[in-house]
Design a protein around this motif. Structure first.
Motif, PDB file in Angstrom:
ATOM      1  N   ARG A 103       0.826  -1.213   0.000  1.00  0.00           N
ATOM      2  CA  ARG A 103       0.000   0.000   0.000  1.00  0.00           C
ATOM      3  C   ARG A 103       0.859   1.262   0.000  1.00  0.00           C
ATOM      4  NH1 ARG A 103      -2.690  -3.475   3.695  1.00  0.00           N
ATOM      5  NH2 ARG A 103      -4.690  -4.176   2.851  1.00  0.00           N
ATOM      6  N   ARG A 106       2.438   2.178  -3.518  1.00  0.00           N
ATOM      7  CA  ARG A 106       1.544   2.552  -4.616  1.00  0.00           C
ATOM      8  C   ARG A 106       1.041   3.978  -4.439  1.00  0.00           C
ATOM      9  NH1 ARG A 106      -0.912  -2.748  -3.756  1.00  0.00           N
ATOM     10  NH2 ARG A 106      -2.665  -1.693  -2.768  1.00  0.00           N
ATOM     11  N   VAL A 107       1.527   4.884  -5.256  1.00  0.00           N
ATOM     12  CA  VAL A 107       1.056   6.274  -5.213  1.00  0.00           C
ATOM     13  C   VAL A 107      -0.338   6.326  -5.833  1.00  0.00           C
ATOM     14  CG1 VAL A 107       1.469   8.633  -6.005  1.00  0.00           C
ATOM     15  CG2 VAL A 107       3.402   7.162  -5.373  1.00  0.00           C
ATOM     16  N   PRO A 108      -1.337   6.867  -5.127  1.00  0.00           N
ATOM     17  CA  PRO A 108      -2.686   6.929  -5.692  1.00  0.00           C
ATOM     18  C   PRO A 108      -2.759   7.871  -6.883  1.00  0.00           C
ATOM     19  CG  PRO A 108      -2.573   8.155  -3.637  1.00  0.00           C
ATOM     20  CD  PRO A 108      -1.267   7.438  -3.771  1.00  0.00           C
ATOM     21  N   VAL A 109      -3.728   7.624  -7.754  1.00  0.00           N
ATOM     22  CA  VAL A 109      -3.891   8.447  -8.954  1.00  0.00           C
ATOM     23  C   VAL A 109      -4.047   9.923  -8.592  1.00  0.00           C
ATOM     24  CG1 VAL A 109      -5.407   8.899 -10.926  1.00  0.00           C
ATOM     25  CG2 VAL A 109      -4.869   6.544 -10.286  1.00  0.00           C
ATOM     26  N   ALA A 110      -4.739  10.199  -7.512  1.00  0.00           N
ATOM     27  CA  ALA A 110      -4.970  11.592  -7.116  1.00  0.00           C
ATOM     28  C   ALA A 110      -3.680  12.351  -6.835  1.00  0.00           C
ATOM     29  CB  ALA A 110      -5.871  11.638  -5.892  1.00  0.00           C
ATOM     30  N   THR A 112      -0.831  12.053  -8.567  1.00  0.00           N
ATOM     31  CA  THR A 112       0.037  12.043  -9.752  1.00  0.00           C
ATOM     32  C   THR A 112      -0.140  13.286 -10.614  1.00  0.00           C
ATOM     33  OG1 THR A 112      -1.599  10.785 -11.037  1.00  0.00           O
ATOM     34  CG2 THR A 112       0.064   9.524  -9.821  1.00  0.00           C
ATOM     35  N   ILE A 134      -4.292  14.277   0.643  1.00  0.00           N
ATOM     36  CA  ILE A 134      -4.340  12.932   0.093  1.00  0.00           C
ATOM     37  C   ILE A 134      -3.444  12.049   0.957  1.00  0.00           C
ATOM     38  CG2 ILE A 134      -3.847  11.496  -1.926  1.00  0.00           C
ATOM     39  CD1 ILE A 134      -3.991  14.136  -3.575  1.00  0.00           C
ATOM     40  N   TRP A 136      -2.031   7.772   1.806  1.00  0.00           N
ATOM     41  CA  TRP A 136      -2.006   6.359   1.424  1.00  0.00           C
ATOM     42  C   TRP A 136      -1.015   5.612   2.303  1.00  0.00           C
ATOM     43  CZ3 TRP A 136       0.454  10.165  -1.321  1.00  0.00           C
ATOM     44  CH2 TRP A 136       1.795   9.960  -1.683  1.00  0.00           C
ATOM     45  N   ASP A 141      -6.655  -0.926   4.931  1.00  0.00           N
ATOM     46  CA  ASP A 141      -7.219   0.121   4.087  1.00  0.00           C
ATOM     47  C   ASP A 141      -7.934   1.224   4.855  1.00  0.00           C
ATOM     48  OD1 ASP A 141      -6.280  -0.849   1.698  1.00  0.00           O
ATOM     49  OD2 ASP A 141      -7.973  -2.217   1.453  1.00  0.00           O
ATOM     50  N   ASN A 146      -5.910   7.413   6.888  1.00  0.00           N
ATOM     51  CA  ASN A 146      -6.551   7.442   5.578  1.00  0.00           C
ATOM     52  C   ASN A 146      -7.989   7.933   5.605  1.00  0.00           C
ATOM     53  OD1 ASN A 146      -4.218   6.529   4.361  1.00  0.00           O
ATOM     54  ND2 ASN A 146      -4.791   4.372   4.517  1.00  0.00           N
TER      55      ASN A 146
END
Length: 331
Positions: A103, A106-110, A112, A134, A136, A141, A146
């Motif tokens: 977890r 993995r950089v979240p799409v938000a 990037t 943001i 992560w 989860d 978070n």
């Protein structure tokens, strides 16, 4: 046994480890010539990440130019965050069979696109985009980190992350400090008029009048030593920057470093090289770091992870620093 050594100054081109000592100093300008003790002017910044430390991970090619912000995770299993063109990247020693580290990696799409600030917080990461926080990482989860509260999804101007028995996360909004992870109640005096925040094993806030406020997470440092919670008189006005480390604090005032708290390894024994012309500070887990206007990186106190082994590449154009178990510079 305390890991205390003698004063040292790292000469240009000489590994600090070969010199021994409590302080390492490196020019961040071009290499001095034999006829002068002052470094000549340096080439413009390129946004290159430089790192050192015993467990430093390999630097990816993308971090060799164009980077605008750096943050290193506060764990011996080192990882780093970088910001480039509004995009967050993370790299380090990840055990991908571990769900927590999966977890984290993995950089979240938000995060990037259009990100303006980053902060590492142990097994969590923070980013700021369009005034919203943001996050992560974490052991599962739905951690408290978070679960970003609604009030932190807009209007936030600064973020700070730390670790010590669990993550500590702070945000700054409308001049007030907000904590949403762990039991670290924000004192009344830090709920308005604040211009900067920092957190490690404890929390710091800098008020607009130049005074520093400090508090601890309940149970994290129990009991909290008076030396940590008692802000020295010189840090009650005129301070321009703050940094919270592993049970000790650094503040910047009139170009000089002020330090207080745990001194097991000499973290708060500020060397002469960090008492004038300092422009940036970083309090690590056990070591202290400063950058001077003249282009010198100064690290003191603890070298078990090679924090004081300043590389030759860190001798030109450094504009930002961060140090935990691994140290980073942006040149």
């Amino acid at each position: 046994m305390k890991r205390r050594q003698l004063l040292r100054v790292a000469a240009v081109g000489v590994p600090a480890a070969a010199l021994g000592g409590i302080t390492a100093t490196s020019y961040a300008g071009s290499r001095p010539t034999a006829s002068s003790d002052e470094p000549p002017s340096c080439a413009p910044d390129t946004g290159r990440v430089i790192q050192w430390g015993a467990n430093a991970p390999a630097i990816p090619a993308d971090a060799l130019s164009g980077v605008t912000a750096i943050s290193t995770g506060g764990s011996a299993n080192a990882y780093n965050l970088t910001l480039k063109n509004g995009r967050v990247s993370i790299w380090g020693h990840f055990l991908l069979q571990d769900p927590t580290e999966q977890r984290l990696s993995r950089v979240p799409v938000a995060a990037t696109k259009d990100v303006t600030a980053i902060a590492a917080a142990g097994n969590h990461c923070l980013a700021l985009r369009d005034g919203g926080v943001i996050t992560w990482g974490g052991s599962h989860d739905r951690t408290e980190v978070n679960r970003v509260p609604e009030e932190l999804k807009s209007g936030v101007t600064a973020i700070a992350g730390g670790v010590g028995g669990g993550p500590v996360c702070l945000a700054l909004k409308n001049g007030g400090v907000i904590n949403w992870a762990g039991d670290a109640p924000v004192p009344i005096e830090a709920r308005s008029g604040v211009v900067a925040i920092s957190t490690g094993q404890h929390c710091l806030a800098l008020r607009e009048d130049g005074s520093v406020i400090t508090w601890v997470r309940s149970g994290l440092i129990d009991p909290a030593p008076p030396s940590l919670l008692t802000v020295p008189a010189e840090a009650k006005s005129g301070v321009t920057a703050i940094s919270a480390g592993g049970g000790f604090s650094l503040a910047l005032k009139d170009g000089g470093v002020i330090a207080w708290g745990d001194n097991k390894y000499g973290q708060i024994e500020v060397p002469y090289e960090a008492q004038t012309d300092v422009v940036s500070i970083s309090a690590g887990t056990y070591a202290s770091m400063a950058l001077t206007a003249g282009g010198k990186i100064v690290v003191w106190a603890y070298n078990a992870y090679g924090q004081m082994d300043i590389p030759a590449e860190a001798q030109c154009g450094v504009s930002a620093i961060d140090c935990q178990y691994v140290c980073l510079a942006l040149a």
